[in-house]
Structure formats: structure tokens, C-alpha cells
Design an enzyme around this catalytic site. Sequence first.
Site, PDB file in Angstrom:
ATOM      1  CG  ASP A 161      20.920  48.931 -30.690  1.00  0.00           C
ATOM      2  OD1 ASP A 161      19.691  48.654 -29.895  1.00  0.00           O
ATOM      3  OD2 ASP A 161      21.748  49.245 -29.904  1.00  0.00           O
ATOM      4  CG  HIS A 180      27.386  47.647 -27.003  1.00  0.00           C
ATOM      5  ND1 HIS A 180      27.796  47.743 -25.563  1.00  0.00           N
ATOM      6  CD2 HIS A 180      26.467  47.871 -26.963  1.00  0.00           C
ATOM      7  CE1 HIS A 180      26.426  47.638 -25.031  1.00  0.00           C
ATOM      8  NE2 HIS A 180      25.612  47.678 -25.717  1.00  0.00           N
TER       9      HIS A 180
END
Length: 429
Positions: A364, A306
Amino acid sequence: MSAKTGSVTLGGKTVEMPVKSGSIGPDVIDISKLYAQTGAFTFDPGFTSTASCESGITYIDGDEGVLLHRGFPIDQLAEHGDFLETCYLLLYGELPTAAQKQDFDYRVTRHTMVHEQMARFFQGFRRDAHPMAVMVAAVGALAAFYHDSTDISDPQQRMIASMRMIAKVPTLAAMAYKYTIGQPFVYPKNSLDYTANFLNMCFAVPCEDYKINPVLARALDRIFILHADHEQNASTSTVRLAGSSGANPFACIAAGIACLWGPAHGGANEAALKMLSEIGTVDRIPEFVKKAKDKNDPFRLMGFGHRVYKNYDPRAKIMQKTCHEVLAELGVKDEPLLEVAIELERIALSDEYFIEKKLYPNVDFYSGITLKAMGFPTSMFTVLFAVARTVGWIAQWKEMIEDPTQKIGRPRQLYTGAPKRDYVPVSKR
């Protein structure tokens, strides 16, 4: 605020810069007077080292894997609360009392219908239009229907616009979905809670009753909480930048949705799902992991790592649990995508390469599988993200409007084009 200072030396001249401290997190050097004192700007592509505002809404510590909304850890909000409670918290700064929550839920519920003319607005799109294209236009069009709440200097109108947006964006999202699959629009039901109502608008049809599955409703509610706000990300910064010009709130949220549409931002869960489908089966994982480790191979493992989190994404742990609950409830067994996902996660958490690079599974990674199992097509994933993030955008927009120090956004640049030169008539070129 701290009395600490830092200094900048440029061309033999040293100037003192005040250092500000927040309630938690790193200190920031106030460079607002840097140009006036030195004649120089800072260069910070992507603004990765620049704070654009003061905010008391969301705090992220990427190194420790911490996400707080108004001081409350995301896992506690997702585990014990519901989405509208999180909306109230983001908007007002505190968790609601029972009476405040009842009133807030009532007000949101009573704003879920959209003007009937909006239905005709949808007919101007091609039937195969991407739902996000429809959302950008439809949310922007709200300003044409609700111009009685576009005066940003009026606190009452700001709050009405905020309530309208939180309530109506799910209705527009469901309409966008129904339109793209050729089914009639389903009106909101005041007897249902926020997330159950959204599921009903997406999956009910007039010819038969649709029964809300409480496990799925709870799972989607949790997904909404996990995506409600995430500090000064690209779409939130877009909303703030648009709002800094005095644009109406509907236009600002439409700008945020447009930014969210980018695959590097809101489309990440769709990309992760496509990657899992590409891998296909567990026995092919080593081949793809090898490709991911190869510097000369353009292949990337989507759903890992991320921009902010250099630790395990705190939202991913909740999302993983939610994913298993949904698949168990729907009786999904031997789901190849889930088997691939679990094995990939195991490798990422034990393989030295992933640990060293801090490529942990992010939110995600599991949300795509969960939404697919619930019946949403991949084209709707980013739309659902927009539904959840609307409250964060609105809270950030409201905070910015009410901040007396906020100015219209105007980043500087490092000019590398041609220096001044004289025009030459076309006959002499």
C-alpha cells in the site's frame, strides 16, 4: 495427511486430536470434534490461529515474505505474465497454454458489457456518492440482471457467473467513477486488452480520442496481479461465509466489496497517501518518525508493517519498481510525496526501531502514489482493489462450493451477558 496427533486435557479428561499437514506451511490441529468430546469450544478472536477451510489457491509465509498463487511466486507472475493469465491460474489451477489463454481472453472480453438498464440504475445515486457505495449496490444488482447464472449447483452456471464477474466488475467500476465526476459512460472496446480497456473506460471522453499509454497499462495490470488474491483475509472470508449459506455469487462478491471498503482492509493505500501528504516534505520526517516511536502518541505510520508479513512484503518490491516506472514515464520530477516515501523507506530499512518491530514498507505504501500519478482520485483506490480481488474471491468461492466437507459458517461465542432471569412487568420495574 499426517497421522500425527495432539492432545487436550480438560477437567481431568484427555482427548486426542488429529493433526493435519498441508503441502507446505504449519500443521493444523483438527478441533472439529472438540465440543462433542469435551463440551468446550476454543476462543480465537479474529480467527488468527484457526484455519476455516482447506485451500489449494494461495499460500503465504509471512515470516519469510512469500506469496504463492498455485505454487507460483507473485514476483514471477507480475514480472512475466499478465492479469488475465493470473485469473486463469487462480480459477483453473494451472497456467494456460497459448490456445487456452487466447480462448480465456476472448471469453472475458466478450462479457465486458453490462445490461443497458444498468446505466439507469446508476442515476438513483447522488452525484457525490462514494464509488464504493455504488459498487456494493451495482455488483449485488447483477443478480437481478443475470439470474440465468445464479444456480450454484450447476458447474456451467458457476463458470458463466465467474466469467461475468471478472469481465463486468471493471465496467461497473469505470461507470461508478464516471458517474461521480459527471462524465458520460464509456462503453468497453473489444479491440483493447483487459487493463487498457479499463483505462479507456475511465479516462476517455466522447469528444476526443484517448491514447492508451502502454507503460501505464502495464503498471495497472501489475497492480491488479499483486492484489488478485491474498489467502483467507477479511473480505475473502466474508465471501466464503456468505457463499456457505448458498447465496448467489453476485451477492457474495458484493459482500466482499462491502468488507473491503473498511479502512483497515482495502483503504490502507489511501491512508498511506494521506499520511505522506500530511508529512509533506522530507525535512519533517524526523518529527513524524519520533511521533511514531512514542508509545503515548496515537500517530501511526501508514503503509508500514502487515498483519501477515513479518518480513518485506513481496508485493512491495514490485510495486516500488512499478511506481518509479510510472513517475518516469509521466515526467514527474521532484514529486514531494515520492521523496518523502523514499526517505521513509530508507529509514524503515535501516532504523533499529523499525527493524526490531519488523515494520517494513508494504504494497500500500507505493500503490497510492502510483495510482495518484495515473490520475485516479483517492476515492477510487479501493474500487481498483475490488476490481483486482474479484478473481480471487470468485476462485475461493468456487473452491468452497466444490468442497464436499464445507458447511455453513457458524462461529461460536464466549457468552458474557446476563444469566437467565425472569421478566418483570413494566408496572413493577
